[in-house]
Motif scaffolding. Structure first.
Motif, PDB file in Angstrom:
ATOM      1  N   LEU A   4     -24.628  26.656  88.469  1.00 29.94           N
ATOM      2  CA  LEU A   4     -25.414  25.424  88.418  1.00 29.94           C
ATOM      3  C   LEU A   4     -24.503  24.385  87.790  1.00 29.94           C
ATOM      4  N   ARG A   5     -24.327  23.280  88.489  1.00 31.30           N
ATOM      5  CA  ARG A   5     -23.484  22.224  87.949  1.00 31.30           C
ATOM      6  C   ARG A   5     -24.374  21.051  87.589  1.00 31.30           C
ATOM      7  N   VAL A   6     -24.275  20.585  86.344  1.00 33.50           N
ATOM      8  CA  VAL A   6     -25.039  19.416  85.927  1.00 33.50           C
ATOM      9  C   VAL A   6     -24.043  18.285  85.708  1.00 33.50           C
ATOM     10  N   ILE A   7     -24.264  17.194  86.397  1.00 35.83           N
ATOM     11  CA  ILE A   7     -23.346  16.058  86.269  1.00 35.83           C
ATOM     12  C   ILE A   7     -24.098  14.907  85.623  1.00 35.83           C
TER      13      ILE A   7
ATOM     14  N   SER B 143     -37.429  19.198  82.824  1.00 39.17           N
ATOM     15  CA  SER B 143     -38.589  18.637  82.136  1.00 39.17           C
ATOM     16  C   SER B 143     -38.185  17.990  80.811  1.00 39.17           C
ATOM     17  N   GLU B 144     -37.086  18.462  80.219  1.00 37.90           N
ATOM     18  CA  GLU B 144     -36.704  17.908  78.915  1.00 37.90           C
ATOM     19  C   GLU B 144     -35.851  16.650  78.996  1.00 37.90           C
ATOM     20  N   VAL B 145     -34.996  16.581  80.004  1.00 36.59           N
ATOM     21  CA  VAL B 145     -34.041  15.475  79.995  1.00 36.59           C
ATOM     22  C   VAL B 145     -34.427  14.342  80.949  1.00 36.59           C
TER      23      VAL B 145
ATOM     24  N   ASN C 271     -30.750   5.835  80.558  1.00 37.41           N
ATOM     25  CA  ASN C 271     -29.518   5.093  80.845  1.00 37.41           C
ATOM     26  C   ASN C 271     -28.408   5.970  81.426  1.00 37.41           C
ATOM     27  N   ALA C 272     -28.811   7.100  82.007  1.00 42.45           N
ATOM     28  CA  ALA C 272     -27.823   7.952  82.657  1.00 42.45           C
ATOM     29  C   ALA C 272     -28.424   8.546  83.922  1.00 42.45           C
ATOM     30  N   ARG C 273     -27.533   8.910  84.845  1.00 43.58           N
ATOM     31  CA  ARG C 273     -27.982   9.638  86.032  1.00 43.58           C
ATOM     32  C   ARG C 273     -27.641  11.092  85.805  1.00 43.58           C
ATOM     33  N   ILE C 274     -28.645  11.936  85.966  1.00 43.68           N
ATOM     34  CA  ILE C 274     -28.389  13.359  85.773  1.00 43.68           C
ATOM     35  C   ILE C 274     -28.620  14.079  87.090  1.00 43.68           C
ATOM     36  N   ILE C 275     -27.600  14.777  87.536  1.00 39.72           N
ATOM     37  CA  ILE C 275     -27.681  15.467  88.822  1.00 39.72           C
ATOM     38  C   ILE C 275     -27.633  16.969  88.582  1.00 39.72           C
ATOM     39  N   PHE C 276     -28.581  17.666  89.179  1.00 42.15           N
ATOM     40  CA  PHE C 276     -28.578  19.128  89.110  1.00 42.15           C
ATOM     41  C   PHE C 276     -28.130  19.655  90.460  1.00 42.15           C
ATOM     42  N   ASP C 277     -27.053  20.387  90.467  1.00 43.16           N
ATOM     43  CA  ASP C 277     -26.536  20.916  91.727  1.00 43.16           C
ATOM     44  C   ASP C 277     -26.476  22.437  91.633  1.00 43.16           C
ATOM     45  N   LEU C 278     -27.470  23.082  92.247  1.00 41.57           N
ATOM     46  CA  LEU C 278     -27.502  24.541  92.247  1.00 41.57           C
ATOM     47  C   LEU C 278     -26.676  25.016  93.437  1.00 41.57           C
ATOM     48  N   ASP C 279     -25.853  26.024  93.240  1.00 42.50           N
ATOM     49  CA  ASP C 279     -24.889  26.485  94.256  1.00 42.50           C
ATOM     50  C   ASP C 279     -23.994  25.323  94.702  1.00 42.50           C
ATOM     51  N   PRO C 280     -23.303  24.688  93.785  1.00 43.91           N
ATOM     52  CA  PRO C 280     -22.499  23.519  94.171  1.00 43.91           C
ATOM     53  C   PRO C 280     -21.350  23.914  95.091  1.00 43.91           C
ATOM     54  N   GLN C 281     -21.011  23.019  95.994  1.00 40.27           N
ATOM     55  CA  GLN C 281     -19.836  23.204  96.848  1.00 40.27           C
ATOM     56  C   GLN C 281     -18.718  22.308  96.358  1.00 40.27           C
ATOM     57  N   ASP C 282     -19.113  21.177  95.820  1.00 35.16           N
ATOM     58  CA  ASP C 282     -18.147  20.169  95.408  1.00 35.16           C
ATOM     59  C   ASP C 282     -17.958  20.266  93.902  1.00 35.16           C
ATOM     60  N   MET C 283     -16.741  20.495  93.466  1.00 33.85           N
ATOM     61  CA  MET C 283     -16.503  20.641  92.028  1.00 33.85           C
ATOM     62  C   MET C 283     -15.787  19.426  91.450  1.00 33.85           C
ATOM     63  N   LEU C 284     -15.588  18.390  92.266  1.00 30.01           N
ATOM     64  CA  LEU C 284     -14.874  17.218  91.761  1.00 30.01           C
ATOM     65  C   LEU C 284     -15.859  16.223  91.175  1.00 30.01           C
TER      66      LEU C 284
END
Ligand code: ADP
Ligand code: ZN
Length: 765
Positions: A673-676, A745-747, A752-765
């Protein structure tokens, strides 16, 4: 499940108009809403319909999730107790079927997996008809259902069958003395289908005769088809990984299975990378299957998309071919799902709900009890590992259909060549010789350089500063055709600078000295440059370029491929676009100018992607009887991706790479899981990322999830957003889902931020 929201209305309603209740979602709103309706006014209102409802003072389309179930009843009891009136669905609103009730389970599965509200999934998956006040159009369904009809209904059917085309409601009314209710009743019985605007001619062309193949299936093709055919005929779930080398005839195998499904009166869904959806592919399917196929992809206009969608929904078309989003296609009785080029990165959605259509294909097949076939010459390591563990059944095509001759590979080690030994900056003597020979034989060549533009970047000759994008932390690429610098991340473009922003040195040309060396040195190359070099070296060759600059639309793309086919082009220079599936009989040489592009990016899939690209592009050569040649230029001749390509050894590559992944704990052995976190202020992005990591820590401890980071993302800034990421690794996706659910639910409040949840990410950049 989201709480039902109470829609209230102050005006009391006559009792008989509210005998039914419906739960509705109104994307993009996340909640679920309760409405009342009358079953006599809206007898056809049912699950999967889209209908206009009141929301405040607005009229908005809502999708019906359920009607008159205990769920609605208990919600309405609660509302009554609290003295709240439920809003009715307007009597003039007309429900239009939009998805099948049977697909709700699939949508719910996706909602749960990606921890998103169902409403968002429906928004993503299901198109909306145009609710114009204009009139409706009707036509007969291809197969008339049996059953008794009233005289008025029969009149309409007779009239429509005399026309055999779309006819507007008013024209029907003029000709056969009918009412909207009669038309609706006919639609409900499945005798006619309707459209909310004059539809395109998808169905108006008459069916074509199925064409047979020129050859029978090869023995290998038969061997892989047989077990799959049995599963199609048996209406069971099973997942197959079809590993067929390039040119082995996978498409013929897919067609065979689709024909089998159609013979069992079932439908078929084929997902291909977006770029493969050319008119040629569709022609090939339509002519072999002898029927129209519906097409779904992202560049359709809304009404076209709705038309293809509703043709699949009504069963007017039984085969859908599409890109990623076609995985949601509304077909009943699926007989088979095919994912072609299953390794392709385009199956993963890069924004919003980051689903992977390849993975969803397996889920959907399971829910529909039909087989799914994942086909590729270079399977993803995820799929290959599933085949090793027995989750997918592995079937292999080892031979090309037309030839048993192996490709002939040759490697040029660029480290051993002095600059003056090179005919041009990028082309080695050997590649030039091969290009010439191929030209002399009247055959064609592909030349791959997987980067657009003329130079990868400009560098100041005085202070060595590199010209970067002001909005992203990447360099700007020099495009000579447009004399501009372009950011390949955000699209920012600017003329080349006349002075260095770091040291202030001025370009002599800008000061009127045209003879002097330019201040900025051009570093690295691109397709534009390779194109120019080859044009200079082989002035008699007809050369074209295939990349995103040359191809703005599917028409441009098709026309270049058409010119290749009709041999108006000798050499095609391009990016990875030339590697995708093309079956051109006269291409006998593939030259790869720089195998190392992309090899050194900080992504654990870099080696896998390189192997896929090199093998796929090599596979464009020698697809008929003639020998195919592949020349690879590199500075790292020992790299496994390259060595295994030259040895045509997918299994060897997979074994070696899987060992590495297992050691490092990367997919397919662990899930990610990648959180950006992105913010305009770097410190804000960094601190929110730290907060998320802290909040995640207890869950990570209890769920045995490992946490890496937070760290600046490899591309630290994109479109003025500073990006930090956190990587979570676990042995099961379920654990990551639990974590994701909690974090979401918590964040959610971090404004003032964009939070992206990427489960099974393909892009790591
Ligand atoms: P792949 O997708 O595996 O790279 P294709 O499906 O494009 O390969 O097949 C390669 C070529 O062989 C195509 O031109 C295809 O039409 C042809 N071909 C494959 N199998 C058959 C067959 N059974 N009969 C006739 N032509 C076939
Ligand atoms: Zn940029």
């Amino acid at each position: 499940m989201t709480q039902l929201t109470l829609i209230t209305d102050s005006s009391p309603l006559p009792a008989e108009t509210t005998d039914s209740l419906a739960t509705v979602v109104i994307p993009p709103l996340e909640g679920e809403y309760l409405y009342s309706f009358s079953s006599t006014v809206h007898p056809e209102l049912s699950v999967g319909c889209v209908i206009e409802v009141q929301l405040g003072r607005r009229t908005v389309p809502g999708f019906v999730l359920s009607t008159n179930s205990p769920r609605e009843r208990s919600a309405s009891v609660e509302m009554t107790q609290r003295g709240i009136k439920i809003k009715p669905i307007p009597a003039h609103s007309r429900p239009i079927p939009a998805f099948l009730e049977g697909h709700l389970g699939f949508f719910e599965w996706i909602a749960k997996y990606y921890a998103e509200p169902l409403s968002k999934i429906i928004d993503l998956a299901v198109p909306r008809p145009a609710f114009s006040k204009k009139e409706s159009f009707f036509r007969l369904t291809p197969e008339l259902p049996q059953g008794r009809l009233g005289a008025a209904q029969q009149r309409v059917l007779d009239f429509l069958s005399s026309r055999n085309d779309w006819v507007s409601a008013s024209e029907i009314r003029q000709n056969c003395d009918t009412t909207p209710a009669i038309l609706r009743a006919l639609e409900k019985k499945g005798c006619v289908i309707s459209a909310s605007e004059a539809p395109s001619t998808l169905l108006t062309t008459s069916p074509v005769q199925p064409q047979s193949r020129f050859h029978d299936l090869s023995q290998e093709q038969q061997d892989v088809t047989t077990p799959m055919r049995t599963v199609v005929a048996g209406h069971q779930f099973n997942s197959f990984l079809l590993h067929g080398v390039t040119g082995s005839g996978k498409t013929e195998v897919y067609l065979e299975l689709i024909i089998e499904a159609l013979q069992h009166n079932r439908s078929a869904l084929v997902i291909v990378p977006e770029i493969a959806l050319t008119p040629q592919l569709l022609d090939r399917f339509e002519s072999r299957l002898g029927q129209k196929v519906a097409v779904l992809h992202s560049s359709l206009k809304p009404h076209e998309r709705w038309q293809h969608w509703s043709d699949a929904l009504t069963g007017a078309t039984k085969v859908v071919i599409g890109a990623r989003s076609a995985i949601f296609a509304p077909m009943k009785d699926l007989g088979v799902i095919v994912v072609d080029e299953e390794h392709d990165g385009s199956f993963k959605q890069g924004e919003g709900i980051r689903y992977n259509a390849r993975d969803l294909a397996v889920v959907r097949a399971k829910l529909a009890s039909c087989p799914v076939v994942l086909g590729s010459a270079t399977p993803s390591l995820e799929s290959f590992n599933h085949a090793r563990s027995g989750k997918h059944m592995l079937l292999t095509l080892n031979q090309r259909f037309y030839t048993s001759r192996a490709l002939s590979f040759d490697v040029v080690d660029l480290n051993r060549l002095k600059p003056w030994e090179m005919p041009s900056k990028s082309i080695s003597p050997k590649l030039l010789t091969l290009l010439k020979d191929t030209l002399d034989k009247g055959e064609q060549s592909f030349v791959l350089y997987n980067r657009r533009g003329f130079a990868s970047y400009l560098q100041c000759g005085t202070c060595e500063n590199v010209v970067g994008c002001p909005h992203c932390s990447v360099t700007l690429t020099f495009h000579r055709n447009t004399n501009s610098l372009l950011c390949h991340f955000c699209g920012f473009t600017t003329p080349p600078p006349i002075a260095c922003s770091a040291c202030g040195a001025k370009d002599p040309k800008a000061c009127g000295n045209a003879e002097a060396e330019p201040l900025f040195k051009q570093r690295g190359a691109g397709t534009e440059r390779v194109f120019e070099e080859i044009s200079d070296l082989l002035p008699r060759a007809r050369i074209a370029k295939l990349d995103r600059d040359a191809v703005r639309s599917i028409d441009d793309y098709t026309s270049i491929l058409q010119k290749m086919r009709s041999k108006e082009i000798d050499i095609l220079v391009g990016t990875q676009m030339i590697a995708k599936g093309h079956d051109l009989p006269d291409v006998t040489l593939v030259g790869i100018v720089d195998c190392d592009v992309g090899l050194h990016v900080p992504d654990f899939r870099a080696a896998e992607r390189a192997f896929q690209l090199l093998t796929q592009v090599a596979g464009r050569a020698g697809r008929r009887e003639r020998q195919g040649y592949v020349l690879l230029q590199t500075r790292v001749p020992q790299h496994p991706s390259l060595q295994m390509t030259v040895a045509s050894n997918f299994l060897g590559f997979a074994e070696q790479e899987l060992k590495m992944r297992e050691m490092l704990g990367y997919p397919p052995f662990q899930r990610l899981l990648r959180v950006i976190v992105g913010a305009e202020d770097k410190a804000v992005a960094s601190s929110i990322a730290s907060i998320i990591a802290q909040r995640a820590q207890p869950s990570c401890d209890s769920l045995e999830i490992s946490l890496l980071g937070p760290a600046p993302a490899p591309v630290e800034k994109v479109r003025n957003y500073w990006r930090f990421h956190i990587l979570f690794k676990a042995h099961s996706a379920a654990k990551l889902q639990t974590l994701m659910q909690r974090l979401k639910s918590e964040v959610a409040a971090e404004r003032n931020a964009r939070i992206i949840f990427d489960l099974d990410p393909q892009d790591m950049l």
